[in-house]
Design a protein around this motif. Structure first.
Motif, PDB file in Angstrom:
ATOM      1  N   ASP A 174      14.580  -4.244  -4.816  1.00  0.00           N
ATOM      2  CA  ASP A 174      13.542  -5.137  -5.343  1.00  0.00           C
ATOM      3  C   ASP A 174      13.032  -6.079  -4.258  1.00  0.00           C
ATOM      4  O   ASP A 174      12.731  -7.253  -4.517  1.00  0.00           O
ATOM      5  N   GLY A 175      12.936  -5.536  -3.019  1.00  0.00           N
ATOM      6  CA  GLY A 175      12.514  -6.357  -1.891  1.00  0.00           C
ATOM      7  C   GLY A 175      11.005  -6.417  -1.719  1.00  0.00           C
ATOM      8  O   GLY A 175      10.227  -6.365  -2.689  1.00  0.00           O
ATOM      9  N   ARG A 176      10.590  -6.482  -0.467  1.00  0.00           N
ATOM     10  CA  ARG A 176       9.180  -6.684  -0.156  1.00  0.00           C
ATOM     11  C   ARG A 176       8.352  -5.408  -0.214  1.00  0.00           C
ATOM     12  O   ARG A 176       7.136  -5.451  -0.225  1.00  0.00           O
ATOM     13  N   GLY A 177       9.018  -4.232  -0.226  1.00  0.00           N
ATOM     14  CA  GLY A 177       8.282  -2.975  -0.203  1.00  0.00           C
ATOM     15  C   GLY A 177       7.906  -2.593   1.220  1.00  0.00           C
ATOM     16  O   GLY A 177       8.199  -3.312   2.190  1.00  0.00           O
ATOM     17  N   LEU A 178       7.243  -1.471   1.370  1.00  0.00           N
ATOM     18  CA  LEU A 178       6.843  -1.009   2.695  1.00  0.00           C
ATOM     19  C   LEU A 178       5.644  -1.806   3.195  1.00  0.00           C
ATOM     20  O   LEU A 178       4.709  -2.089   2.443  1.00  0.00           O
ATOM     21  N   ASP A 179       5.690  -2.138   4.466  1.00  0.00           N
ATOM     22  CA  ASP A 179       4.562  -2.813   5.119  1.00  0.00           C
ATOM     23  C   ASP A 179       3.613  -1.726   5.626  1.00  0.00           C
ATOM     24  O   ASP A 179       3.744  -1.245   6.757  1.00  0.00           O
ATOM     25  N   LEU A 180       2.654  -1.326   4.792  1.00  0.00           N
ATOM     26  CA  LEU A 180       1.772  -0.213   5.138  1.00  0.00           C
ATOM     27  C   LEU A 180       0.889  -0.537   6.337  1.00  0.00           C
ATOM     28  O   LEU A 180       0.583   0.339   7.142  1.00  0.00           O
ATOM     29  N   SER A 181       0.495  -1.780   6.470  1.00  0.00           N
ATOM     30  CA  SER A 181      -0.347  -2.144   7.614  1.00  0.00           C
ATOM     31  C   SER A 181       0.422  -2.013   8.920  1.00  0.00           C
ATOM     32  O   SER A 181      -0.119  -1.542   9.931  1.00  0.00           O
ATOM     33  N   ARG A 182       1.710  -2.377   8.910  1.00  0.00           N
ATOM     34  CA  ARG A 182       2.515  -2.223  10.121  1.00  0.00           C
ATOM     35  C   ARG A 182       2.762  -0.749  10.421  1.00  0.00           C
ATOM     36  O   ARG A 182       2.757  -0.329  11.592  1.00  0.00           O
ATOM     37  N   ILE A 183       2.978   0.058   9.378  1.00  0.00           N
ATOM     38  CA  ILE A 183       3.157   1.502   9.580  1.00  0.00           C
ATOM     39  C   ILE A 183       1.893   2.105  10.191  1.00  0.00           C
ATOM     40  O   ILE A 183       1.955   2.914  11.122  1.00  0.00           O
ATOM     41  N   ARG A 184       0.727   1.684   9.674  1.00  0.00           N
ATOM     42  CA  ARG A 184      -0.530   2.210  10.204  1.00  0.00           C
ATOM     43  C   ARG A 184      -0.706   1.803  11.676  1.00  0.00           C
ATOM     44  O   ARG A 184      -1.094   2.611  12.515  1.00  0.00           O
ATOM     45  N   VAL A 193      -1.809   9.229  15.288  1.00  0.00           N
ATOM     46  CA  VAL A 193      -3.106   9.376  14.642  1.00  0.00           C
ATOM     47  C   VAL A 193      -4.102   8.438  15.324  1.00  0.00           C
ATOM     48  O   VAL A 193      -3.711   7.411  15.902  1.00  0.00           O
ATOM     49  N   GLN A 194      -5.373   8.811  15.275  1.00  0.00           N
ATOM     50  CA  GLN A 194      -6.417   7.954  15.833  1.00  0.00           C
ATOM     51  C   GLN A 194      -6.671   6.771  14.901  1.00  0.00           C
ATOM     52  O   GLN A 194      -6.462   6.846  13.693  1.00  0.00           O
ATOM     53  N   GLU A 195      -7.160   5.682  15.473  1.00  0.00           N
ATOM     54  CA  GLU A 195      -7.356   4.469  14.689  1.00  0.00           C
ATOM     55  C   GLU A 195      -8.366   4.681  13.568  1.00  0.00           C
ATOM     56  O   GLU A 195      -8.182   4.203  12.444  1.00  0.00           O
ATOM     57  N   ALA A 196      -9.461   5.405  13.858  1.00  0.00           N
ATOM     58  CA  ALA A 196     -10.470   5.644  12.829  1.00  0.00           C
ATOM     59  C   ALA A 196      -9.904   6.482  11.691  1.00  0.00           C
ATOM     60  O   ALA A 196     -10.200   6.246  10.509  1.00  0.00           O
ATOM     61  N   GLU A 197      -9.074   7.460  12.033  1.00  0.00           N
ATOM     62  CA  GLU A 197      -8.467   8.298  11.016  1.00  0.00           C
ATOM     63  C   GLU A 197      -7.401   7.553  10.239  1.00  0.00           C
ATOM     64  O   GLU A 197      -7.228   7.763   9.024  1.00  0.00           O
ATOM     65  N   ALA A 198      -6.656   6.674  10.902  1.00  0.00           N
ATOM     66  CA  ALA A 198      -5.587   5.930  10.240  1.00  0.00           C
ATOM     67  C   ALA A 198      -6.131   5.011   9.161  1.00  0.00           C
ATOM     68  O   ALA A 198      -5.468   4.747   8.158  1.00  0.00           O
ATOM     69  N   LEU A 206       0.710   7.522   4.838  1.00  0.00           N
ATOM     70  CA  LEU A 206       1.303   6.524   5.736  1.00  0.00           C
ATOM     71  C   LEU A 206       2.826   6.537   5.635  1.00  0.00           C
ATOM     72  O   LEU A 206       3.524   6.449   6.649  1.00  0.00           O
ATOM     73  N   ALA A 207       3.342   6.661   4.415  1.00  0.00           N
ATOM     74  CA  ALA A 207       4.797   6.658   4.248  1.00  0.00           C
ATOM     75  C   ALA A 207       5.439   7.860   4.914  1.00  0.00           C
ATOM     76  O   ALA A 207       6.601   7.793   5.350  1.00  0.00           O
ATOM     77  N   THR A 249       6.499   2.983  -3.058  1.00  0.00           N
ATOM     78  CA  THR A 249       6.578   1.565  -2.725  1.00  0.00           C
ATOM     79  C   THR A 249       5.727   0.747  -3.682  1.00  0.00           C
ATOM     80  O   THR A 249       4.706   1.214  -4.190  1.00  0.00           O
ATOM     81  N   ARG A 250       6.171  -0.472  -3.906  1.00  0.00           N
ATOM     82  CA  ARG A 250       5.443  -1.440  -4.716  1.00  0.00           C
ATOM     83  C   ARG A 250       5.345  -2.713  -3.898  1.00  0.00           C
ATOM     84  O   ARG A 250       6.359  -3.402  -3.698  1.00  0.00           O
TER      85      ARG A 250
END
Length: 550
Positions: A174-184, A193-198, A206-207, A249-250
């Motif tokens: 029940d923590g913070r969940g995945l940091d999708l922006s950091r993964i990207r 992956v390229q930035e435009a594609e990401a 992303l996961a 993730t939530r």
């Protein structure tokens, strides 16, 4: 005997009986009676044999029931509940929480769910890795949790339950969940992956980067997790056990790692069927239903075909075409059986040729060379010794949907690029002689002892050879078999293949020409003539490639 008969007749007459009043038996009557008695005896024996066969069938049924009961008992001995790992899992959470300075409680749900003992032992370390990762990366510090309105004590839960013939293990926090922006951002920085594609990737895509080797979003290295290995070690172990893993993730509410594994690695109930002339199997646990559609039930939808069953719409895939299995004959227009199966988390209706039977099977691995064949779980042996491949529903959908590499799709070779010549001959001395001649011409020589090694060399190379020098008489796979096999594969129909053999008869020449040989040379050969022909054939092939490319 005639005299006796006359005597009997005279005796009867003497007693005053008429022929209609007294039966007189001849040899014919005696034989007829013996035949009737023999027929009666045969019928009696046949009845007894039928009764014996009935008793034998009953005994076979009882034996099968007893055998199945014994098998079930043996399987029960192999199955152990998840609670046998409870203390190890709880200790892993407690130690990780103390090392991170966090307050975390551990919960185990479905502790009585049983798994194969060897399977559970193999999954012990990956489960503890997931728990440590949840504590270190998922659960916030008490101050951060209280600032977000949460309880100061985090919670990590391991949940287990059965789903068909699979065991599902969930590790949730029940923590913070995945940091999708950091993964990207990490995926772009590491060149995945390229930035435009990401920017257009969804949460699931992303996961999936978390399972790449060396991928980690940890800002610091600790002894708990984030040592630069990411989650690839967990996925590698799950895949090795014929399972699959994904994460949900939530944001701000936690993450759940979901692992699906077969209930046992020993015996699996499978459905045997025929597709494209090949007998294959699929675990029954992955099959939702089997139907024989009515004409017109399968309708086109864009570039795909779909079918509606019980209010649900499923994509239809011809399994043989989906797996690129060549067909021996054309398939008729009559509807064929459909097997609706769960492949990679989605339902797909597989179109097959014929349903054979269902049975319990011992799944054997394909060995080290074929261990990582995508879409294939293993193989089993039928009663007649036939080896049957068992498809893996966990990754079959991803394999079939993935774009297939074109074997011969390579850029046109530069004019001065050295030729690659594949030499296929079972004679070591002949291979050395030919290799030396090829190297003296400034080209590259690749050696193979027979047709099987030659096929492996062709498919293992980054690009096909420019020409093949092929002998006829070889062990395991001879030259004719190799020639027929390679010509039947897409991308190799125009590959120059020169037969170099001691067989100079017209029968051998005609068969080689019928199978698609480019040229035919007889040993012994003149080196200058051989090199001249090889150079001419390769040059003609490259010119044809340049014309196609232009």
């Amino acid at each position: 005997r005639a005299g006796d008969q006359r005597t009997a007749t005279n005796a009867a007459s003497a007693e005053g009986f008429d022929e209609l009043e007294f039966d007189r038996y001849t040899e014919f009557h005696l034989l007829t009676r013996e035949l009737a008695e023999t027929a009666s005896d045969i019928a009696t024996v046949g009845t007894r044999v039928g009764d014996a066969l009935g008793d034998f069938d009953s005994d076979l049924t009882r034996l099968a029931r007893v055998t199945r009961d014994i098998q079930d008992k043996v399987m029960e001995f192999r199955m152990v509940p998840l609670k046998t790992l409870a203390s190890r899992l709880e200790r892993a959470v407690r130690v990780a929480a103390e090392a991170c300075g966090k307050s975390v409680e551990f919960a185990l749900e479905g502790e009585h769910v049983s798994m194969d003992k060897s399977l559970l032992q193999e999954m012990a370390d990956p489960l503890m890795h997931l728990l440590r990762n949840a504590v270190d990366h998922g659960i916030e510090t008490p101050a951060d949790r209280q600032a977000r309105g949460k309880s100061g004590t985090g919670r990590v839960t391991v949940r287990a339950y059965h789903e068909g013939t699979e065991v599902v293990l969930e590790v949730a926090d029940d923590g913070r969940g995945l940091d999708l922006s950091r993964i990207r951002r990490t995926a772009v920085d590491r060149g995945y992956v390229q930035e435009a594609e990401a920017a257009g990737l969804d949460e699931e895509s992303l996961a999936s980067f978390l399972f790449e080797p060396g991928f980690s979003t940890a800002s610091r290295l600790t002894e708990i997790s984030g040592r630069g290995v990411g989650m690839d070690i967990v996925k590698g172990k799950v895949v090795q056990l014929n399972g699959r893993i994904h994460v949900q993730t939530r944001p701000g509410a936690g993450a759940t790692w979901i692992v699906r594994l077969p209930m046992t690695l020993a015996i699996t109930r499978i459905l045997l069927f025929r597709a494209g002339g090949e007998i294959m199997g699929l675990p029954l646990g992955a099959i939702v239903q089997i139907v024989r559609p009515l004409p017109g039930a399968i309708v086109p939808l864009g570039s795909d075909r779909v079918i509606s069953l019980s209010g649900q719409t499923y994509p239809v895939r011809d399994l043989a075409d989906w797996l690129a299995i060549p067909r021996a004959a054309k398939v008729g227009h009559a509807p064929r059986p459909l097997v609706v199966a769960t492949l990679g988390g989605r339902h797909v209706a597989l179109e097959i040729d014929e349903i054979l039977s269902s049975r319990d099977a011992v799944i054997k691995t394909l060995g080290t060379h074929l261990r990582r064949v995508p879409g294939v779980w293993g193989a089993t042996l039928l009663g007649d010794g036939t080896a049957v491949l068992i498809l893996n529903p966990a990754d079959l959908g991803g394999v079939a949907d993935a774009p297939r590499p074109r074997v011969a799709s390579r850029a046109v070779a530069p004019e001065k690029e050295p030729y690659q010549i594949l030499i296929v001959d079972d004679s070591l001395s002949m291979r050395h002689v030919l290799s030396a001649a090829v190297r003296r011409a400034g080209w590259t020589a690749i050696q193979a002892r027979d047709g099987i090694e030659a096929l492996e060399a062709v498919h293992r190379s980054t690009r096909p050879p420019d020409l093949i020098l092929l002998d006829i008489e070889m062990p395991r796979m001879d030259g004719f078999e190799f020639l027929a096999t390679i010509r039947g594969q897409k991308g190799f129909t125009a590959l120059p293949i020169v037969m170099l053999t001691s067989r100079g008869g017209e029968k051998h020449r005609d068969k080689a020409q019928a199978l698609g040989a480019t040229d035919y040379l007889v040993k012994p050969f003149q080196e200058d003539t051989l090199i001249e022909r090889v150079g001419r054939l390769v040059q003609a092939r490259r010119q044809a490639e340049r014309k196609v490319a232009s």
